[in-house]
Design a protein around this motif. Structure first.
Motif, PDB file in Angstrom:
ATOM      1  N   ASP A 165       0.853  -1.108  -0.113  1.00 52.37           N
ATOM      2  CA  ASP A 165      -0.059  -0.083  -0.070  1.00 52.37           C
ATOM      3  C   ASP A 165       0.748   1.254   0.007  1.00 52.37           C
ATOM      4  O   ASP A 165       0.760   2.254  -0.712  1.00 52.37           O
ATOM      5  CB  ASP A 165      -1.103   0.107   1.307  1.00 52.37           C
ATOM      6  CG  ASP A 165      -1.874  -1.290   1.339  1.00 52.37           C
ATOM      7  OD1 ASP A 165      -1.000  -2.360   1.276  1.00 52.37           O
ATOM      8  OD2 ASP A 165      -3.015  -0.917   1.661  1.00 52.37           O
ATOM      9  N   SER A 166       1.871   1.330   0.762  1.00 55.87           N
ATOM     10  CA  SER A 166       2.765   2.297   0.827  1.00 55.87           C
ATOM     11  C   SER A 166       3.544   2.621  -0.154  1.00 55.87           C
ATOM     12  O   SER A 166       3.952   3.752  -0.739  1.00 55.87           O
ATOM     13  CB  SER A 166       3.659   2.259   2.178  1.00 55.87           C
ATOM     14  OG  SER A 166       4.518   1.216   2.059  1.00 55.87           O
ATOM     15  N   ILE A 200       1.496   4.470  -2.808  1.00 62.38           N
ATOM     16  CA  ILE A 200       1.180   5.771  -2.497  1.00 62.38           C
ATOM     17  C   ILE A 200       2.508   6.481  -2.790  1.00 62.38           C
ATOM     18  O   ILE A 200       2.477   7.729  -3.166  1.00 62.38           O
ATOM     19  CB  ILE A 200       0.784   5.838  -0.558  1.00 62.38           C
ATOM     20  CG1 ILE A 200      -0.747   5.255  -0.676  1.00 62.38           C
ATOM     21  CG2 ILE A 200       0.975   7.175  -0.470  1.00 62.38           C
ATOM     22  CD1 ILE A 200      -1.012   5.104   0.856  1.00 62.38           C
ATOM     23  N   VAL A 241      -1.292  13.087   1.813  1.00 68.74           N
ATOM     24  CA  VAL A 241      -2.154  12.090   1.634  1.00 68.74           C
ATOM     25  C   VAL A 241      -3.387  11.821   2.450  1.00 68.74           C
ATOM     26  O   VAL A 241      -2.925  12.006   3.780  1.00 68.74           O
ATOM     27  CB  VAL A 241      -1.281  10.868   1.648  1.00 68.74           C
ATOM     28  CG1 VAL A 241      -1.948   9.676   1.081  1.00 68.74           C
ATOM     29  CG2 VAL A 241      -0.226  10.884   0.628  1.00 68.74           C
ATOM     30  N   GLN A 242      -4.336  12.023   2.089  1.00 67.24           N
ATOM     31  CA  GLN A 242      -5.662  11.671   3.240  1.00 67.24           C
ATOM     32  C   GLN A 242      -6.033  10.304   3.019  1.00 67.24           C
ATOM     33  O   GLN A 242      -6.314   9.756   2.084  1.00 67.24           O
ATOM     34  CB  GLN A 242      -6.814  12.661   2.915  1.00 67.24           C
ATOM     35  CG  GLN A 242      -6.555  14.152   3.056  1.00 67.24           C
ATOM     36  CD  GLN A 242      -7.549  14.834   2.867  1.00 67.24           C
ATOM     37  OE1 GLN A 242      -8.789  14.578   3.088  1.00 67.24           O
ATOM     38  NE2 GLN A 242      -7.484  16.301   2.835  1.00 67.24           N
ATOM     39  N   ILE A 243      -5.945   9.482   4.364  1.00 64.37           N
ATOM     40  CA  ILE A 243      -5.989   7.980   4.284  1.00 64.37           C
ATOM     41  C   ILE A 243      -7.052   7.621   5.005  1.00 64.37           C
ATOM     42  O   ILE A 243      -7.500   8.309   6.105  1.00 64.37           O
ATOM     43  CB  ILE A 243      -4.533   7.649   4.490  1.00 64.37           C
ATOM     44  CG1 ILE A 243      -4.558   6.241   4.249  1.00 64.37           C
ATOM     45  CG2 ILE A 243      -3.938   7.999   6.018  1.00 64.37           C
ATOM     46  CD1 ILE A 243      -3.219   5.539   4.086  1.00 64.37           C
ATOM     47  N   ASN A 244      -7.706   6.614   5.018  1.00 64.29           N
ATOM     48  CA  ASN A 244      -8.696   5.760   5.653  1.00 64.29           C
ATOM     49  C   ASN A 244      -8.658   4.369   5.504  1.00 64.29           C
ATOM     50  O   ASN A 244      -7.960   3.879   4.630  1.00 64.29           O
ATOM     51  CB  ASN A 244     -10.069   6.352   5.369  1.00 64.29           C
ATOM     52  CG  ASN A 244     -10.938   5.982   6.317  1.00 64.29           C
ATOM     53  OD1 ASN A 244     -10.907   5.821   7.614  1.00 64.29           O
ATOM     54  ND2 ASN A 244     -12.427   6.196   6.149  1.00 64.29           N
ATOM     55  N   SER A 245      -9.289   3.601   6.504  1.00 61.77           N
ATOM     56  CA  SER A 245      -9.547   2.284   6.234  1.00 61.77           C
ATOM     57  C   SER A 245     -10.868   1.883   6.162  1.00 61.77           C
ATOM     58  O   SER A 245     -11.652   2.459   7.131  1.00 61.77           O
ATOM     59  CB  SER A 245      -8.862   1.166   7.224  1.00 61.77           C
ATOM     60  OG  SER A 245      -9.170  -0.031   7.247  1.00 61.77           O
ATOM     61  N   TYR A 265       0.470  12.449   5.908  1.00 61.95           N
ATOM     62  CA  TYR A 265      -0.570  12.074   5.641  1.00 61.95           C
ATOM     63  C   TYR A 265      -1.622  12.646   6.887  1.00 61.95           C
ATOM     64  O   TYR A 265      -1.098  13.082   7.742  1.00 61.95           O
ATOM     65  CB  TYR A 265      -0.518  10.429   5.780  1.00 61.95           C
ATOM     66  CG  TYR A 265      -0.613  10.063   7.045  1.00 61.95           C
ATOM     67  CD1 TYR A 265      -1.515   9.690   8.077  1.00 61.95           C
ATOM     68  CD2 TYR A 265       1.095   9.616   7.448  1.00 61.95           C
ATOM     69  CE1 TYR A 265      -1.014   9.367   9.447  1.00 61.95           C
ATOM     70  CE2 TYR A 265       1.184   8.933   8.660  1.00 61.95           C
ATOM     71  CZ  TYR A 265       0.339   8.981   9.575  1.00 61.95           C
ATOM     72  OH  TYR A 265       0.609   8.385  10.900  1.00 61.95           O
ATOM     73  N   THR A 273      -7.419  -0.260   3.043  1.00 57.44           N
ATOM     74  CA  THR A 273      -6.626   1.403   2.728  1.00 57.44           C
ATOM     75  C   THR A 273      -7.422   1.967   1.572  1.00 57.44           C
ATOM     76  O   THR A 273      -7.563   1.257   0.397  1.00 57.44           O
ATOM     77  CB  THR A 273      -5.213   0.822   2.330  1.00 57.44           C
ATOM     78  OG1 THR A 273      -4.788   0.150   3.277  1.00 57.44           O
ATOM     79  CG2 THR A 273      -4.583   2.452   2.492  1.00 57.44           C
ATOM     80  N   PHE A 302      -7.513   5.940  -0.269  1.00 55.40           N
ATOM     81  CA  PHE A 302      -6.569   7.369   0.073  1.00 55.40           C
ATOM     82  C   PHE A 302      -6.805   8.210  -1.153  1.00 55.40           C
ATOM     83  O   PHE A 302      -7.189   7.866  -2.369  1.00 55.40           O
ATOM     84  CB  PHE A 302      -4.976   7.019   0.258  1.00 55.40           C
ATOM     85  CG  PHE A 302      -4.482   6.252  -0.983  1.00 55.40           C
ATOM     86  CD1 PHE A 302      -3.947   7.407  -1.919  1.00 55.40           C
ATOM     87  CD2 PHE A 302      -4.301   5.105  -1.137  1.00 55.40           C
ATOM     88  CE1 PHE A 302      -3.408   6.627  -3.303  1.00 55.40           C
ATOM     89  CE2 PHE A 302      -3.812   4.421  -2.285  1.00 55.40           C
ATOM     90  CZ  PHE A 302      -3.221   5.281  -3.348  1.00 55.40           C
ATOM     91  N   GLY A 354      -6.630   2.726  -3.445  1.00 57.89           N
ATOM     92  CA  GLY A 354      -6.918   1.694  -2.439  1.00 57.89           C
ATOM     93  C   GLY A 354      -6.643   0.277  -2.654  1.00 57.89           C
ATOM     94  O   GLY A 354      -6.158   0.032  -3.638  1.00 57.89           O
TER      95      GLY A 354
END
Ligand code: AMP
Length: 423
Positions: A144-145, A148, A165-169, A253, A269, A271, A286
């Motif tokens: 994932d990283s 990104i 980076v706006q990120i969520n799960s 982030y 993930t 983003f 994602g």
């Protein structure tokens, strides 16, 4: 704009010669990033079977519900112009048995996508995306990283500053259904005060309640149950892993619980990338652990991100990002008389082979008109090839700034010009 002339389709734009240096630079930088991190290029057709998208993106996603361009063909196939790049790559991965290649398989793409949207600032119907995908049996957060990072580095190398980076799960098949139930319960009690879209979302796509942009729904959003509090331990561990890698990479982030993204195929993930002072996202992506399986392949996780090239180029233009592409110096070729004209093309060819770029207007007869064109082109040197020069196998090099002229034998032309251009 000329009246009564056929126009380009709404929301689809010509990329004119003046725009091309931006597109060239954007492509070069994305390609450099892809090469340096070992992503391999893949191209899929512009047209795909509708089945590639309908179920995977979600029957109730905006794209499937409203934005697909269906293609009329003579056969019975249900075809669409591709609205995005990931599902076609998953289709190709299965079709070509790419699971037999060394994994992780790192792929990148570049090309137009089609969405029937209402055109407005930052929103077109023919959009261009560059994307990075990592497909691998292990759903390790390091991938994932890396996706990104590739998106972030591409923006950085295009001199787009202060990217966050706006990120969520959004959880997995285990924890998301529990959360969805909680969210529906919460919103049910507010139903009569919600916008029309959200009233529908409660029934068909509750997660999208969280990214409603309508003013009336904002107060309810902030008190809605948080996804983060409902993640299972595996998803929490995965998310923590991604954030730790981002910290190691020093990628700024921001946790944003309201990012859910539009497609059903995402899990864990998600983003989006934003630049300071730009209101819309320049990229997003994602993890899609179930996409390949839902297209009929073996369970194979993946993660990807796409950059919105049209928006990025808009930002480059607004911020006067220097293009840094050194334009090669051109030389203008001018002939006088029929004999010289006949012999012009081989001379031009030999200069091009020697790496010198030539402008000409061989359709113009008069010396004056050709000289004026050379002047307008702003070239440092013009070559004048007339009857006498044709007989003598020589040519005149004219310095356009000083007007000084020098006759050189044709066999020495390329070398003399190179020396002059290097000065
Ligand atoms: P998505 O495929 O929706 O995740 O979009 C990825 C990126 O593509 C977005 O962050 C935008 O930068 C860009 N994008 C998406 N839709 C459009 C559109 N209609 N017009 C221009 N750019 C878009």
């Amino acid at each position: 704009m000329a009246k009564n002339v056929i126009q380009n389709p709404k929301g689809m734009h010509d990329l004119l010669p003046a725009d091309q240096p931006y597109w060239k630079k954007a492509y070069q930088r994305v390609e450099d990033v892809a090469d340096s991190y070992n992503f391999l290029r893949i191209d899929t057709p512009l047209v795909e079977s509708a089945d590639v998208f309908e179920h995977q993106l979600g029957e109730t996603s905006d794209i499937v519900e409203k934005q697909m361009f269906y293609v009329k063909s003579k056969g019975n196939d249900r075809l669409v112009l591709r609205p995005e790049g990931t599902a076609p790559i998953a289709r190709a991965y299965i079709q070509h048995g790419m699971s037999h290649l060394p994994q992780p398989l790192k792929l990148y793409y570049w090309g137009p996508m089609y969405r029937y949207e209402q055109p407005q600032a930052g929103r077109v119907r023919e959009l261009h995306q560059a994307g990075f995908e990592i497909i691998s049996p292990e759903d390790d957060p390091v991938y994932d990283s890396q996706v990104i990072l590739a998106c972030y580095k591409s923006l950085e190398s295009l001199k787009i500053k202060n990217v966050t980076v706006q990120i969520n799960s959004i959880g997995c098949r285990v924890c998301r259904p529990h959360y969805r139930k909680k969210l529906v319960e919460y919103y049910k009690s507010k139903e009569k005060n919600l916008c029309v879209d959200c009233k529908r979302r409660i029934k068909v796509n509750p997660l999208r309640l969280l990214d409603c942009k309508n003013e009336t729904c904002q107060p309810f959003k902030k008190d809605a149950p948080s996804l983060m509090d409902h993640l299972c331990s595996a998803c929490r561990r995965h998310f923590k892993g991604v954030l730790e890698y981002l910290e190691e990479l020093k990628i700024p982030y921001l946790l944003n619980n309201f990012i859910v993204r539009g497609f059903d195929y995402y899990s864990q993930t998600v983003f989006e990338l934003f630049a300071e002072g730009v209101e819309y996202a320049l990229g997003g992506g994602g993890r899609y652990n179930y996409l390949i399986e839902s297209l009929g392949g073996r369970f194979t996780p993946g993660v990807g991100g796409a950059l919105g090239i049209d928006r990025i180029i808009e930002v480059m233009k607004n911020k006067n990002v220097a293009l840094g592409i050194r334009s090669k110096e051109h030389v203008y070729f001018i002939y006088v008389g029929d004999l010289a004209k006949k012999q012009s093309l081989p001379i031009i060819n030999s200069l091009q082979q020697a790496g010198i770029e030539i402008f000409e207007s061989l359709g113009k007869d008069s010396l004056g008109a050709q000289l004026r064109a050379a002047d307008k082109a702003g070239v440092p040197f013009a070559l004048i090839f007339g009857q006498q020069e044709a007989f003598e196998e020589s040519i005149i090099i004219r310095d356009m700034k000083t007007g000084a002229q020098e006759t050189v034998p044709l066999v020495k032309l390329a070398d003399s010009l190179k020396k002059k251009l290097e000065k």
